[in-house]
Design an enzyme around this catalytic site. Structure first.
Site, short mmCIF file in Angstrom:
data_model
loop_
_atom_site.label_atom_id
_atom_site.label_comp_id
_atom_site.label_asym_id
_atom_site.label_seq_id
_atom_site.Cartn_x
_atom_site.Cartn_y
_atom_site.Cartn_z
N PRO A 2 13.52 7.78 0.91
CA PRO A 2 14.32 7.48 -0.27
C PRO A 2 13.70 6.35 -1.09
CG PRO A 2 15.70 7.70 1.66
CD PRO A 2 14.29 7.68 2.15
N GLU A 3 13.89 6.43 -2.40
CA GLU A 3 13.35 5.42 -3.29
C GLU A 3 14.45 4.44 -3.69
OE1 GLU A 3 10.32 6.62 -5.86
OE2 GLU A 3 9.83 8.40 -4.69
N LYS A 51 14.02 -0.85 -0.72
CA LYS A 51 14.44 0.31 0.06
C LYS A 51 15.23 -0.09 1.30
CE LYS A 51 10.23 2.77 -1.26
NZ LYS A 51 9.07 3.55 -0.74
N ASN A 165 6.99 7.41 -3.56
CA ASN A 165 5.91 8.30 -3.97
C ASN A 165 6.23 9.07 -5.25
OD1 ASN A 165 3.25 9.06 -3.33
ND2 ASN A 165 3.97 11.07 -2.66
N ARG A 250 -0.09 9.36 1.24
CA ARG A 250 0.95 10.08 0.53
C ARG A 250 0.30 11.12 -0.36
NH1 ARG A 250 3.24 7.51 3.73
NH2 ARG A 250 5.05 6.13 3.50
#
Length: 276
Positions: A2-3, A51, A165, A250
């Site tokens: 999660p961002e 985060k 990402n 990523r």
């Protein structure tokens, strides 16, 4: 993973469900907290930090959690069936008279003194959605290693806290820069933290993240997850490749025409970036 905008919304829901009420149930199912019982203490607030989630509890205590890739907090009404996963995946239960918050598959769960929160989040850069947002400090940190690839610098939580990402890829596209461009070569580098904050602020109330103005569900993002599909700006197929050290790789998405630049890092850069 999660961002920052997702964690901001989750913190808000947890705060609305728990804050101001004493805990009627507390079950922390990790070895180091197995004997901890916070029952009777009032939840003061739940706040995000990048985060990270900080649940502050009466008595000067903070329950620190991080979801990483698979973790989740679910909130249930008293008679509601729990549906977040099998019981053996539950790591935390915080219950009040009105709601129960259940933490599933939490890879990070620890109890610290509220006064010592810097021990777990002190490494983070300016929080893009935090009240103490400092664009000048964020820019200073981004440019501290000018030879580092832009994509890696944006993802490093020591520079800006909250970019994951998805936003890394979308920001590079909107900046018209390759994710492999040395950050020190980015024209007008002050645009990067300003645009990052603008995107997260615009999305923190949205259940479906969007960086474009399109109403089509398949056009909400410019490049992320669109490998092989035409760029919405120029029509060139979007490309994808791994970026980062082996431990922190990523999948990165970019348009080779809209984002022309070197495609290899220029120089060794800093140690592996903490993406949390």
């Amino acid at each position: 993973m999660p961002e920052g905008d997702t964690i901001w919304r989750l913190a808000r829901r947890l705060h609305q469900a728990l804050a101001g009420s004493p805990l009627t149930r507390c079950d922390l199912r990790v070895p180091q907290l197995a004997t901890v019982d916070l029952t009777g203490r009032t939840v003061l607030e739940v706040v995000p930090r990048g985060k990270h989630l900080l649940t502050r509890i009466e008595g000067g205590l903070t329950l620190h959690s991080h979801l990483r890739m698979d973790g989740a907090w679910k909130i249930y009404a008293p008679a509601e069936r729990w549906r977040g996963g099998p019981a053996h995946q539950i790591r935390a239960i915080l219950g009040t008279a009105g709601h129960t918050a259940v933490g599933y598959r939490l890879p990070v769960l620890e109890l610290v003194r509220t006064a010592d929160e810097s021990r777990v989040v002190g490494h983070l850069g300016p929080d893009l959605l935090g009240p103490g947002w400092d664009p000048a400090e964020a820019l200073r940190r981004l440019l501290a290693d000018p030879g580092r690839p832009l994509g890696e610098a944006l993802l490093d939580q020591r520079n800006l806290a909250g970019i994951g990402n998805v936003y890394k890829c979308e920001l590079c596209f909107l900046l018209r820069a390759s994710p492999w461009l040395p950050v020190g070569a980015l024209p007008g580098p002050e645009r990067a933290p300003a645009l990052a904050r603008k995107l997260l602020e615009a999305n923190k109330h949205r259940p479906a993240r969007a960086t474009t103005a399109s109403a089509r569900p398949d056009r909400r993002l410019w490049v992320y997850g669109r490998a092989g599909r035409p760029c919405a700006r120029c029509g060139t197929p979007v490309r994808s490749a791994d970026q980062g050290t082996a431990a922190e790789e990523r999948v990165t998405y970019w348009c080779p025409v809209c984002q022309p630049a070197p495609e290899r890092p220029a120089g060794p850069g800093r140690p592996p970036a903490p993406t949390n």
